[in-house]
Structures are given as C-alpha cells and as structure tokens.
Design an enzyme around this catalytic site. Structure first.
Site, short mmCIF file in Angstrom:
data_model
loop_
_atom_site.label_atom_id
_atom_site.label_comp_id
_atom_site.label_asym_id
_atom_site.label_seq_id
_atom_site.Cartn_x
_atom_site.Cartn_y
_atom_site.Cartn_z
N HIS A 50 0.87 -1.17 0.00
CA HIS A 50 0.00 0.00 0.00
C HIS A 50 0.92 1.23 0.00
O HIS A 50 2.08 1.14 0.42
CB HIS A 50 -0.90 0.01 1.24
CG HIS A 50 -1.86 -1.14 1.26
ND1 HIS A 50 -1.78 -2.17 2.15
CD2 HIS A 50 -2.91 -1.42 0.45
CE1 HIS A 50 -2.74 -3.04 1.92
NE2 HIS A 50 -3.44 -2.61 0.88
N ASP A 53 2.40 1.73 3.28
CA ASP A 53 3.39 0.73 3.70
C ASP A 53 4.77 1.22 3.29
O ASP A 53 5.78 0.92 3.93
CB ASP A 53 3.17 -0.62 3.00
CG ASP A 53 1.86 -1.30 3.39
OD1 ASP A 53 1.46 -1.18 4.56
OD2 ASP A 53 1.24 -1.97 2.53
N GLU A 175 -9.07 -4.86 -8.14
CA GLU A 175 -9.22 -6.09 -7.32
C GLU A 175 -10.65 -6.12 -6.78
O GLU A 175 -10.94 -5.48 -5.76
CB GLU A 175 -8.21 -6.08 -6.17
CG GLU A 175 -8.33 -7.30 -5.27
CD GLU A 175 -7.35 -7.30 -4.08
OE1 GLU A 175 -6.50 -6.40 -3.99
OE2 GLU A 175 -7.45 -8.22 -3.25
N ASP A 251 -9.06 -14.89 4.49
CA ASP A 251 -7.66 -14.89 4.05
C ASP A 251 -6.88 -16.09 4.61
O ASP A 251 -5.78 -15.96 5.15
CB ASP A 251 -6.96 -13.58 4.44
CG ASP A 251 -7.56 -12.37 3.71
OD1 ASP A 251 -8.18 -12.55 2.64
OD2 ASP A 251 -7.42 -11.24 4.21
C1 XLS Z 1 -8.45 -6.79 1.15
C2 XLS Z 1 -7.56 -6.79 0.01
C3 XLS Z 1 -6.27 -6.04 0.20
C4 XLS Z 1 -5.70 -5.78 -1.16
C5 XLS Z 1 -4.73 -4.70 -1.29
O1 XLS Z 1 -9.38 -7.55 1.27
O2 XLS Z 1 -7.30 -8.11 -0.37
O3 XLS Z 1 -5.43 -6.75 1.02
O4 XLS Z 1 -5.19 -6.94 -1.66
O5 XLS Z 1 -5.28 -3.47 -1.02
MG MG Z 2 -6.05 -8.96 -1.84
#
Ligand code: XLS
Ligand code: MG
Length: 345
Positions: A50, A53, A175, A251
């Site tokens: 990010h 980051d 994404e 995740d």
């Molecule tokens: C959150 C997302 C995040 C992205 C990057 O759910 O997966 O981690 O990959 O901003």
């Molecule tokens: Mg992600």
C-alpha cells in the site's frame, strides 16, 4: 507451451498480529525490516505495497518528502534483490474515505481520493513498478438509497481516467470484492471490473487482480474468474488464499478450506501460462489469530508449499484418461479421477 516458472510475492500486511474486530493483537508488533528479512528467508521474489506501507504517515508529509522516502526504500529493496510488485492507494482508513473515495458523496473527498491515487502512481514510478492495484474497499453502498449505482460507475470511470492521464505508463489492476466493508461493492466481480475498463480513456491499461477469497465471497469459482480474465489478457496479478463459504473475509492459507478449488486455480494458471509476462503469484493470507510468534511464517510457507504441490498435481493430471471420460460423458468417474489424483496413492 513450456511449463511456467512462478515468482512469489506477499505484502507487509500479511505478517499481521492477530487483531480482529472483537479483540486485540495476539503477537507482538514486528518491524518492517523483520518482514522484509522474513520474506527473503521464505524465498519470495517481490513485495506488494500500500502507499503508506512504503511511506508511513504520508498524509502529513509533503510530496517531495514522500517521494524521497519511497526512493530510499527502493534502494533498500534493490540491495536485497526484492522487487516492488505493485502499489495500492489505501482509500479506506483516512477520515476523507468514510463514505468511499472515488464514489463519496462529498466532492472534496472524491478529489482527495484521486489526488492520493495520483501520488501512489508517482510512488509506483519511483518503486519501479507500472502496476497500481485498486481494491475498492468503500466504493459501494452501506445504504442503497444513499448513492446512485449509475453515477458511481461514472465516478469510478472518471477516477480511472484521471489516473491514466496522470502517467502514460501506469496500468490499473482492479481487485474486486463483492462486500465487506460495504454492504455491496459497485465492482463485485471480474466481469464488472473488465466492463468498467471499457468505459475508460484507455481500456488497454485497465485490467484486474483476482483474489481467491473475494471470488468465493461472490459465490463464484476463482478458477473460472481466472479463465475469464485471462481470456482477455487482463490478469495482471493474483492474490491466492482461501475462504470457507460466505463469512467474513478469512484470508486463509491457500488450499486450506477447499483443496480441489485450489487445484483448479493452479490448473488454469498452468493452462493459461500465468506468469509468462512477468506476473507474480501473491499470497494475500493471514496467520490464524491463534498462531504463536514462533509459527508466524507458517501460513506463507505452507501456502507456497501447497501451491508447489498442486503445480505437480496439475502437471501429472491424467489428461488422456480424463478426456476419454469426458467423451463418454462419464462425469461420475471423472469426478472420482480428480479425487483419487488429489488424494494420491
Ligand atoms: C483486502 C484486500 C487487500 C488488497 C490490497 O481484502 O485483499 O489486502 O489486496 O489493497
Ligand atoms: Mg487482496
């Protein structure tokens, strides 16, 4: 097509400390240096970032200072032989993003989101990557009547246009995720992301990033999402992980919830030659909250191990036998063939 050789990536947020909405961290905070050293020790090739980051607290720094600090990190990464895979503007934490960034109802907040995205593009240029990832966290509704879906699509296309115009070399990888933190996101699937690309000033520079868990949350099979995106030549990055059904974003380690769904993702990556244009396999996985500090890297190590094992499973899949069953419409035995292959001897 020769067998692709994969390169691996993860982000600093994937070394998380165990906090969830109901409780605090369960592992002590670690430094960025520790994360970088751990990524290297795991044998990964790249780190994804990010914007904050790369430059913590960038909201309070001048743009010259931000780019200077980015340059310093880039030098360190070069010294370590680690590539910056992408930069993503974090448009969900700051007070100006409470109602979303590009689709906020407040014009000043929309502008702040576009300005921050342009700054992320400048950071990406310093970091040596042409990929800007847009996880559109709050670009959706909490309350359907609060925003217009049609207008939100126009605002998203406008924001992409501003980014594309800002730098002629930047590529945007959207994404998608269907929900969380919003009730409903305006770009919930890869089909939505790629359709939006067509509304922008340069559709060739707008593609996507698939996260396994996000596809599952949309009720889709990530392997089909990968095939769809790759049919358009648009899969520019990938976040492998796992998700047990329609719950909060988990995740989990890759393959943890459904090994067969993971196998099919690897199989389509192999079939489509993912990685042949330099794309990375990223693991957007988190340690379980229960993970002890001494087991901190296991979720990454294990995801990689599962991926490698599934590459072998894909390469040794009995294709001829499977094809004969397909011709005979014997999907019953095809099903068992897959299970036996995955279980092994
Ligand atoms: C959150 C997302 C995040 C992205 C990057 O759910 O997966 O981690 O990959 O901003
Ligand atoms: Mg992600």
């Amino acid at each position: 097509m020769s067998a692709p050789k994969y390169r691996f990536c993860t982000g600093p947020w994937n070394f998380s400390e165990g906090q969830d909405p109901y409780g605090p961290t369960t592992r002590p905070a670690q430094t960025f240096d520790w994360k970088l050293a751990s990524l290297k020790a795991l044998g990964f090739d790249a780190m994804m970032f990010h914007d904050d980051d790369i430059v913590p607290g960038l909201e309070d720094k001048s743009s010259a200072q931000v780019l200077k600090e980015a340059g310093e990190l880039k030098k360190r990464l070069d010294g370590e032989g680690i590539i910056a895979e992408m930069v993503a503007p974090r448009l969900w934490f700051h007070p100006t993003t409470i109602d979303g960034g590009y689709t906020s109802n407040d014009p000043a907040h929309r502008q702040a989101a576009i300005d921050r995205s342009k700054q992320s593009i400048d950071i990406a240029a310093v970091m040596g990557t042409d990929l800007l990832v847009l996880w559109l966290a709050r670009e959706g509704t909490y309350l359907r009547e609060s925003k217009s879906g049609r207008r939100s699509v126009e605002l998203l296309a406008h924001a992409c246009d501003e980014m594309l115009a800002h730098h002629s070399g930047i590529r945007l990888a959207i994404e998608p995720k269907p929900n969380e933190p919003t009730d409903h996101a305006y770009l919930p699937t890869i089909g939505h992301a790629l359709a939006l690309a067509q509304l922008t000033r340069d559709p060739r520079r707008v593609g996507c990033l698939i996260e396994s868990a996000h596809a599952i949350l949309a009720g889709l099979d990530p392997a089909d999402e990968i095939d769809f995106a790759m049919s358009f030549g648009k899969l520019w990055s990938l976040h492998l992980n796992d998700q047990n059904g329609l719950k909060f974003d988990q995740d989990k380690p890759f393959g943890s919830a459904n090994l067969r769904v993971a196998f099919n993702q690897v199989r389509v990556l192999e079939r489509n030659g993912y990685g042949s244009n330099g794309e990375f396999v990223c693991f957007d996985v988190h340690p379980f909250r229960t993970t002890k500090p001494e087991h901190w890297l296991k979720h990454l190590e294990n995801s990689r191990r599962t991926f490698d094992r599934l590459v072998q499973k894909a390469r040794t899949f009995p294709e001829a036998e499977a094809n004969a069953l397909i011709v005979d419409r014997n999907y019953q035995d095809l099903d068992q063939l897959v299970l036996e292959h995955l279980m092994g001897k």
